[in-house]
Design a protein around this motif. Structure first.
Motif, mmCIF file in Angstrom:
data_model
loop_
_atom_site.group_PDB
_atom_site.id
_atom_site.type_symbol
_atom_site.label_atom_id
_atom_site.label_comp_id
_atom_site.label_asym_id
_atom_site.label_seq_id
_atom_site.Cartn_x
_atom_site.Cartn_y
_atom_site.Cartn_z
ATOM 1 N N HIS A 141 0.848 -1.195 0.000
ATOM 2 C CA HIS A 141 0.000 0.000 0.000
ATOM 3 C C HIS A 141 0.884 1.247 0.000
ATOM 4 O O HIS A 141 1.345 1.686 1.049
ATOM 5 C CB HIS A 141 -0.923 0.016 1.217
ATOM 6 C CG HIS A 141 -1.763 -1.214 1.337
ATOM 7 N ND1 HIS A 141 -2.842 -1.443 0.507
ATOM 8 C CD2 HIS A 141 -1.681 -2.283 2.154
ATOM 9 C CE1 HIS A 141 -3.391 -2.606 0.824
ATOM 10 N NE2 HIS A 141 -2.699 -3.138 1.828
ATOM 11 N N ALA A 142 1.068 1.808 -1.162
ATOM 12 C CA ALA A 142 1.945 2.972 -1.292
ATOM 13 C C ALA A 142 1.467 4.135 -0.429
ATOM 14 O O ALA A 142 2.270 4.837 0.178
ATOM 15 C CB ALA A 142 2.030 3.398 -2.753
ATOM 16 N N TRP A 143 0.152 4.348 -0.351
ATOM 17 C CA TRP A 143 -0.379 5.465 0.431
ATOM 18 C C TRP A 143 -0.078 5.280 1.915
ATOM 19 O O TRP A 143 0.209 6.239 2.616
ATOM 20 C CB TRP A 143 -1.883 5.623 0.195
ATOM 21 C CG TRP A 143 -2.668 4.395 0.603
ATOM 22 C CD1 TRP A 143 -2.988 3.322 -0.186
ATOM 23 C CD2 TRP A 143 -3.183 4.093 1.902
ATOM 24 N NE1 TRP A 143 -3.673 2.381 0.540
ATOM 25 C CE2 TRP A 143 -3.820 2.826 1.836
ATOM 26 C CE3 TRP A 143 -3.193 4.768 3.114
ATOM 27 C CZ2 TRP A 143 -4.433 2.230 2.924
ATOM 28 C CZ3 TRP A 143 -3.811 4.168 4.205
ATOM 29 C CH2 TRP A 143 -4.424 2.909 4.094
ATOM 30 N N LEU A 144 -0.133 4.034 2.391
ATOM 31 C CA LEU A 144 0.169 3.754 3.798
ATOM 32 C C LEU A 144 1.644 4.016 4.077
ATOM 33 O O LEU A 144 1.995 4.669 5.066
ATOM 34 C CB LEU A 144 -0.184 2.307 4.147
ATOM 35 C CG LEU A 144 0.175 1.846 5.559
ATOM 36 C CD1 LEU A 144 -0.627 2.619 6.591
ATOM 37 C CD2 LEU A 144 -0.071 0.356 5.707
ATOM 38 N N ALA A 164 3.754 5.916 2.323
ATOM 39 C CA ALA A 164 4.069 7.336 2.153
ATOM 40 C C ALA A 164 3.585 8.151 3.350
ATOM 41 O O ALA A 164 4.327 8.975 3.890
ATOM 42 C CB ALA A 164 3.447 7.857 0.860
ATOM 43 N N GLY A 165 2.350 7.910 3.758
ATOM 44 C CA GLY A 165 1.798 8.655 4.892
ATOM 45 C C GLY A 165 2.527 8.355 6.192
ATOM 46 O O GLY A 165 2.928 9.273 6.920
ATOM 47 N N SER A 193 6.166 9.539 6.132
ATOM 48 C CA SER A 193 6.204 11.009 6.181
ATOM 49 C C SER A 193 5.993 11.511 7.605
ATOM 50 O O SER A 193 6.720 12.397 8.077
ATOM 51 C CB SER A 193 5.146 11.617 5.263
ATOM 52 O OG SER A 193 5.421 11.311 3.923
#
Length: 120
Positions: free
Chosen positions: A93-96, A98-99, A102
């Motif tokens: 899960h790229a969004w997981l 990245a978030g 970050s």
């Protein structure tokens, strides 16, 4: 006033989890609890400040914004562990990733840039 007390109680309870679960942060939640209790019930904030081991660094941080070298190292190790978990468990899960990474990066930058505690 009652809202600050509720925030303090919730933050304190979340921080207490960290006393038995090593990967869970105690200090961050207890800093929030101490701030909330300072506005709603100063004696509860004082109770946090008197807890052996964790209370004095919280009080020092709130009064001066300084962190001890050991506290910085412990925080960064915890963040590195959390980052590793995100990489292992969230690699699909790229969004997981990245978030999460970050937020950890922002937290690490904040910890690194805090001034050191001055020896007494």
């Amino acid at each position: 006033m009652w809202l600050w007390r509720i925030v303090g109680i919730i933050a304190f309870a979340l921080g207490a989890i960290g006393l038995v679960l090593p990967v869970w942060p105690t200090t961050v939640f207890w800093i929030v609890a101490a701030l909330a209790f300072a506005k709603s019930n100063p004696s509860w904030a004082e109770w946090i400040y008197t807890r052996p081991g964790i209370g004095p660094p919280i009080k020092t941080f709130l009064e001066t914004g300084a962190l001890a070298r050991e506290a910085k190292i412990a925080a960064l190790i915890g963040m590195a562990f959390a980052a590793a978990l995100i990489l292992v468990l969230g690699h699909h899960h790229a969004w997981l990733m990245a978030g999460g990474l970050s937020l950890i990066g922002i937290g690490a930058l904040y910890v690194i840039t805090r001034k050191p505690v001055r020896p007494e």
